[in-house]
Scaffold this motif. Structure first.
Motif, PDB file in Angstrom:
ATOM      1  N   UNK A  80       0.872  -1.182   0.000  1.00 42.97           N
ATOM      2  CA  UNK A  80       0.000   0.000   0.000  1.00 42.97           C
ATOM      3  C   UNK A  80       0.901   1.221   0.000  1.00 42.97           C
ATOM      4  N   UNK A  81       0.724   2.058  -0.992  1.00 48.23           N
ATOM      5  CA  UNK A  81       1.510   3.290  -1.105  1.00 48.23           C
ATOM      6  C   UNK A  81       0.544   4.472  -1.068  1.00 48.23           C
ATOM      7  N   UNK A  82       0.679   5.304  -0.035  1.00 44.17           N
ATOM      8  CA  UNK A  82      -0.173   6.492   0.087  1.00 44.17           C
ATOM      9  C   UNK A  82       0.602   7.719  -0.379  1.00 44.17           C
ATOM     10  N   UNK A  83      -0.023   8.495  -1.271  1.00 46.64           N
ATOM     11  CA  UNK A  83       0.637   9.666  -1.844  1.00 46.64           C
ATOM     12  C   UNK A  83      -0.220  10.909  -1.662  1.00 46.64           C
ATOM     13  N   UNK A  84       0.457  12.035  -1.492  1.00 43.29           N
ATOM     14  CA  UNK A  84      -0.190  13.344  -1.469  1.00 43.29           C
ATOM     15  C   UNK A  84       0.597  14.256  -2.395  1.00 43.29           C
ATOM     16  N   UNK A  85      -0.109  14.940  -3.294  1.00 49.87           N
ATOM     17  CA  UNK A  85       0.552  15.784  -4.298  1.00 49.87           C
ATOM     18  C   UNK A  85       1.604  15.014  -5.080  1.00 49.87           C
ATOM     19  N   UNK A  86       1.302  13.747  -5.353  1.00 50.43           N
ATOM     20  CA  UNK A  86       2.198  12.934  -6.152  1.00 50.43           C
ATOM     21  C   UNK A  86       3.386  12.354  -5.409  1.00 50.43           C
ATOM     22  N   UNK A  87       3.532  12.676  -4.126  1.00 49.04           N
ATOM     23  CA  UNK A  87       4.676  12.210  -3.348  1.00 49.04           C
ATOM     24  C   UNK A  87       4.240  11.172  -2.321  1.00 49.04           C
ATOM     25  N   UNK A  88       4.956  10.067  -2.289  1.00 50.54           N
ATOM     26  CA  UNK A  88       4.670   9.012  -1.328  1.00 50.54           C
ATOM     27  C   UNK A  88       5.056   9.465   0.075  1.00 50.54           C
ATOM     28  N   UNK A  89       4.142   9.265   1.053  1.00 46.35           N
ATOM     29  CA  UNK A  89       4.471   9.643   2.431  1.00 46.35           C
ATOM     30  C   UNK A  89       4.410   8.467   3.398  1.00 46.35           C
ATOM     31  N   UNK A  90       3.878   7.325   2.973  1.00 48.07           N
ATOM     32  CA  UNK A  90       3.946   6.122   3.805  1.00 48.07           C
ATOM     33  C   UNK A  90       3.663   4.901   2.939  1.00 48.07           C
ATOM     34  N   UNK A  91       4.434   3.842   3.168  1.00 49.90           N
ATOM     35  CA  UNK A  91       4.229   2.576   2.479  1.00 49.90           C
ATOM     36  C   UNK A  91       4.157   1.454   3.512  1.00 49.90           C
ATOM     37  N   UNK A  92       3.270   0.506   3.272  1.00 53.62           N
ATOM     38  CA  UNK A  92       3.180  -0.683   4.108  1.00 53.62           C
ATOM     39  C   UNK A  92       2.952  -1.889   3.221  1.00 53.62           C
ATOM     40  N   UNK A  93       3.133  -3.089   3.791  1.00 53.04           N
ATOM     41  CA  UNK A  93       2.945  -4.322   3.045  1.00 53.04           C
ATOM     42  C   UNK A  93       1.890  -5.196   3.702  1.00 53.04           C
ATOM     43  N   UNK A  94       0.918  -5.627   2.903  1.00 54.95           N
ATOM     44  CA  UNK A  94      -0.140  -6.523   3.359  1.00 54.95           C
ATOM     45  C   UNK A  94       0.329  -7.963   3.182  1.00 54.95           C
ATOM     46  N   UNK A  95       0.353  -8.704   4.283  1.00 60.14           N
ATOM     47  CA  UNK A  95       0.625 -10.141   4.208  1.00 60.14           C
ATOM     48  C   UNK A  95      -0.734 -10.817   4.022  1.00 60.14           C
ATOM     49  N   UNK A  96      -1.057 -11.206   2.815  1.00 61.48           N
ATOM     50  CA  UNK A  96      -2.415 -11.600   2.449  1.00 61.48           C
ATOM     51  C   UNK A  96      -2.700 -13.058   2.837  1.00 61.48           C
ATOM     52  N   UNK A  97      -2.688 -13.281   4.146  1.00 60.10           N
ATOM     53  CA  UNK A  97      -2.975 -14.598   4.712  1.00 60.10           C
ATOM     54  C   UNK A  97      -3.900 -14.414   5.910  1.00 60.10           C
ATOM     55  N   UNK A  98      -4.965 -15.203   6.004  1.00 60.82           N
ATOM     56  CA  UNK A  98      -5.947 -15.026   7.082  1.00 60.82           C
ATOM     57  C   UNK A  98      -5.385 -15.377   8.450  1.00 60.82           C
TER      58      UNK A  98
END
Length: 266
Positions: A154-172
């Motif tokens: 997951x990459x969150x951007x504001x004004x085209x600039x990334x301000x936080x990234x995280x990784x989803x471990x897609x396992x229940x």
């Protein structure tokens, strides 16, 4: 439990329906609008509760009577509990670092749900349907990108600039599987920044209000206004007016940080 479910749904301005993707999307949207992301209650639970994540009953009581939501573990776990109680097939998923989301399984489709990120993820995302998904809202762009078979960024951007990234471990996972993650989120030390600052996010109409200590940002789809506050009385009243938290919990958060030599105003 029936009364708690009824109170929770009523607070979201919704009623009980058969589980469906459409109903889930409305539950997410109403939750993000009605229930804030905030650290005021996190400090309170740290000080006064043996269990860091409140029970569904405690969560709903404090939501109705004190205006509290919580941070990711409190918000997503209790939203997941509600969804399970009303018939959805729900699992938890680890998001690194320091976060968790939900996996909803509806008619064989696995959907990512997240009401605990302070971000306008206003709908469930079927991660496995394609390699990249992009959402927009309140001046923010959120991109979900597949990195591996069960790994998504997951990459969150504001004004085209990334301000936080995280990784989803897609396992229940179950709540029990996340016990160590939850405990780590409450570590009372300098490395855990969430325990060293005040944060609150509320989506209201076309505006997202983002509070970080003495700075308040009002973000719309078109612009961002920023207010730097210096007066403690004005700050308390502003927080009360926008977020509707009771003033006792606002003062408790101020005291919590002052004891750790953290100043709200810089």
């Amino acid at each position: 439990m029936e009364e708690i479910k009824k109170q929770y749904l009523s607070y979201l301005n919704l009623t009980l329906e058969r589980p469906s993707i459409n109903y889930l999307q409305r539950l997410i949207q109403h939750h993000l609008i009605r229930v804030p992301y905030e650290t005021f209650s996190k400090f309170h639970y740290f000080n006064h509760y043996e269990e860091f994540v409140p029970t569904l009953h405690q969560f709903v009581h404090n939501l109705i009577n004190r205006g509290w939501g919580g941070t990711c573990y409190t918000l997503n776990i209790n939203f997941g509990r509600l969804l399970k109680e009303i018939g959805f097939d729900i699992h938890f998923v680890r998001v690194k670092p320091g976060h968790l989301g939900l996996m909803a399984v509806i008619e064989g489709r696995k959907l990512y749900v997240d009401v605990g990120y302070g971000s306008p993820i206003m709908k469930p995302v079927e991660l496995e349907s394609r390699r990249k998904h992009v959402l927009h809202g309140f001046g923010e762009e959120i991109t979900f990108t597949q990195k591996d078979q069960a790994l998504y960024e997951i990459d969150r951007k504001s004004n085209g600039k990334s301000f936080v990234k995280k990784e989803i471990i897609w396992q229940p996972l179950s709540e029990r599987d996340l016990a160590a993650d939850i405990e780590a989120s409450y570590h009372d030390n300098e490395e855990n920044v969430v325990m060293r600052r005040i944060t609150a996010v509320r989506f209201h109409g076309n505006t997202c209000y983002f509070l970080r200590n003495g700075t308040l940002k009002a973000m719309t789809y078109r612009n961002i206004r920023e207010y730097q506050m210096r007066d403690i009385d004005k700050w308390v009243n502003t927080v009360y007016d926008i977020y509707h938290f009771d003033k006792e919990s606002i003062q408790e958060s101020i005291d919590f940080l002052e004891k750790r030599n953290i100043k709200i105003f810089t």
